[in-house]
Design an enzyme around this catalytic site. Structure first.
Site, mmCIF file in Angstrom:
data_model
loop_
_atom_site.group_PDB
_atom_site.id
_atom_site.type_symbol
_atom_site.label_atom_id
_atom_site.label_comp_id
_atom_site.label_asym_id
_atom_site.label_seq_id
_atom_site.Cartn_x
_atom_site.Cartn_y
_atom_site.Cartn_z
ATOM 1 N N ASN A 133 -2.257 -1.660 13.925
ATOM 2 C CA ASN A 133 -2.106 -1.049 12.605
ATOM 3 C C ASN A 133 -1.411 -2.059 11.698
ATOM 4 O O ASN A 133 -1.048 -3.160 12.121
ATOM 5 C CB ASN A 133 -1.309 0.264 12.714
ATOM 6 C CG ASN A 133 -1.354 1.082 11.431
ATOM 7 O OD1 ASN A 133 -2.420 1.245 10.839
ATOM 8 N ND2 ASN A 133 -0.221 1.562 10.971
ATOM 9 N N ASP B 109 -5.678 1.138 12.850
ATOM 10 C CA ASP B 109 -6.923 0.419 12.582
ATOM 11 C C ASP B 109 -7.812 0.379 13.804
ATOM 12 O O ASP B 109 -9.030 0.439 13.709
ATOM 13 C CB ASP B 109 -6.622 -1.001 12.095
ATOM 14 C CG ASP B 109 -6.193 -0.988 10.652
ATOM 15 O OD1 ASP B 109 -4.983 -0.824 10.401
ATOM 16 O OD2 ASP B 109 -7.069 -1.095 9.770
ATOM 17 N N GLN C 222 0.818 -1.219 0.000
ATOM 18 C CA GLN C 222 0.000 0.000 0.000
ATOM 19 C C GLN C 222 0.851 1.269 0.000
ATOM 20 O O GLN C 222 0.429 2.308 -0.504
ATOM 21 C CB GLN C 222 -0.939 0.032 1.211
ATOM 22 C CG GLN C 222 -1.990 -1.056 1.217
ATOM 23 C CD GLN C 222 -1.558 -2.272 2.003
ATOM 24 O OE1 GLN C 222 -0.354 -2.553 2.124
ATOM 25 N NE2 GLN C 222 -2.509 -3.012 2.525
#
Lengths: 348, 348
Positions: A244, A234, A193
């Site tokens: 996370n 998260d 990502q």
């Protein structure tokens, strides 16, 4: 934020259509998908054309609104109630999704003009998400000095929210307020990502950056080339432990080792008071395929899925890790920065 | 070590031919290359059919021997001296290469039967490299208890030496002496030597293992799933600082944080007394292409080079990092284990 010089949000609504940036095609192709009914928007959420807590919430609010717009006069409420359940089933672990559908549904139910209220509420959900991200950017920008070199992990950029993002929002604000900054982007294996989305965002905003293998972060810290680390979250436990993307823990430990401030940027909705500590946050194990294979275009733009590991070996692929609060300098929220009160012990 | 159940060395000589495992094709294809003259062996070293300190030394010694076997009676010494320079120019930064060519050349020069001496000396160089690796395995095996889960980074296996390797040698010896062990293999981006070579080696030896994204190591340590870390070394400074594959520093810092023993396995020839500390070791910057692109076979076995990052973004790709001695529990050599005398401070 900008794409090819033009401003976009990740998701927006015009009359009865929802428009979404097709994130599955990024960074190799930029396309806008127009969803003309709530069922199409449901599919867009399910198939991850739109992803990230904030952006999913906004898309869900708009999908709920589309259901109100489509509902027949006969059986109006039955139709929207069924639609609500369908929308909520698309990504059942996304907190923001339920928050948005409930807000839109309740506003409409308590209104003389349910459709008008649904449209307005969904738009308000979208605007609130963008505003919260912008506020995170403003607070975070106070931490950034001119000339700072910032490390980030994964993509907590505007593509994951309606606009601005979380970890990248302070970076955008710093750039917009004229500070010279440089960003090192962890590629963030296995899904990449950082290399794919964060780098794409930064390039479109014209912010100088370099992608690095995840392995290179500590080396850069040791060389004195990182002034600040900012990542997203998260889920945040009641004690400040942060779940996370996998690798966050490693960066946080190394940052403390080299005395580099390590910040988490997240809206207050990320705090989960029902989790006393990070140990109570379940870690999703994902398919080993994500480690074993990689997908991308060859020099002619043709996409291929290739094996990058020894054939016959398997992989272990935890999606997240938990960073204990003691490694975190502070959490940047839309309401301000929560400084970690735990004394940090630097032993080198 | 074993490939498809049969024992091999990485490089060996039979009459005037040098045989090498074609490492550029691994892990997707296993092929032996037969080099019939010293010039072909030079090309094999240059084009990295053979790689790794020990294996390059052995190949260079054999190449030198081939030159003696090929040399014409007229201008015999002129021929071998020219060949020596050619061999030494193939990988001019590989210490073992010069060591091997000099040993073979000097033995031949001081002998009544230069060719016989060259053949015997080159074989002795190969055997010594394999024996040293085996001794590293024996010493390292003493650190491994039954049931241990071991983390390794990059490939310091037998493919980088004549046989057994360094970091993997204790693992092979533990397995051969009947201990149940499990190995977590860092994929080791960007070149993926862990995912491609270490996993391939372990699979051929039947040792249970899983490939992990480099990002997952700290998470496994935190979960109590790593008992021991063993890595190789490219160079060791006089003060015990270790230069090794990028990412080693990160694993070492995290291992200390979680109180996990972190060992470096390397022959004593890796110590460079001319480097007082790790700061004096130059770090090679490699092409950003290694980060931006990946190569591998699709499901039909056809090889593709694909882009895995956002088009237009660039990458930073340091090949090595330096792990300060304070993070290293000990160095496993062919002469024994050098325990780090610096007191380790565990603060969690």
């Amino acid at each position: 934020m900008k794409v090819n010089g033009k401003n976009y949000r990740t998701v927006w609504m015009e009359s009865s259509s929802v428009f979404l940036i097709e994130q599955n095609l990024l960074p190799f192709k930029f396309e806008i998908f127009e969803s003309k009914c709530y069922k199409e928007t449901c599919l867009s959420i399910k198939n991850m054309l739109v992803r990230g807590a904030g952006a999913i919430g906004t898309a869900a609010g708009f999908a709920m609104t589309q259901a109100f717009l489509q509902a027949p006069k006969d059986g109006f409420w039955e139709f929207v109630e069924t639609a609500k359940k369908e929308i909520e089933a698309t990504r059942p672990t996304a907190q923001n999704l339920f928050h948005a559908t409930n807000l839109v549904f309740e506003a409409a139910r308590n209104s003389d003009d349910p459709i008008k209220s649904a449209v307005e509420t969904a738009q308000a959900v979208a605007d609130k998400d963008a505003e919260d991200s912008h506020k995170i950017g403003e607070f975070g920008n106070e931490l950034i000095q001119d000339g700072f070199r910032i490390l980030t992990h994964c993509n907590a950029g505007w593509l994951a929210f309606t606009d601005f993002g979380t970890a990248l929002s302070p970076i955008y604000l710093a750039h917009q307020t004229g500070k010279n900054i440089f960003v090192y982007v962890d590629e963030t294996r296995p899904r990449g990502q950082g290399a794919r989305l964060t780098a794409w965002e930064l390039q479109n905003e014209g912010i100088p950056h370099l992608i690095i293998p995840d392995n290179a972060a500590a080396h850069l810290m040791q060389q004195g080339k990182i002034d600040l680390v900012i990542v997203g979250a998260d889920r945040i436990a009641a004690n400040g432990d942060v779940a996370n993307k996998i690798g966050t823990l490693e960066k946080a430990i190394c940052a403390r080792e080299f005395g580099i401030p390590f910040y988490v940027a997240a809206p207050t909705s990320t705090f989960d008071e029902s989790c006393p500590t990070g140990k109570d946050i379940p870690i999703e194990g994902r398919s080993s395929e994500e480690v074993l294979y990689q997908t991308g275009p060859d020099e002619n733009g043709e996409m291929h899925k290739i094996l990058v590991c020894s054939p016959g070996s398997d992989a272990f692929n935890p999606a997240f890790d938990v960073t204990p609060a003691k490694y975190i300098t502070g959490i940047i929220t839309e309401k301000g920065i929560i400084k970690n009160s735990i004394v940090r012990i630097i032993d080198n």
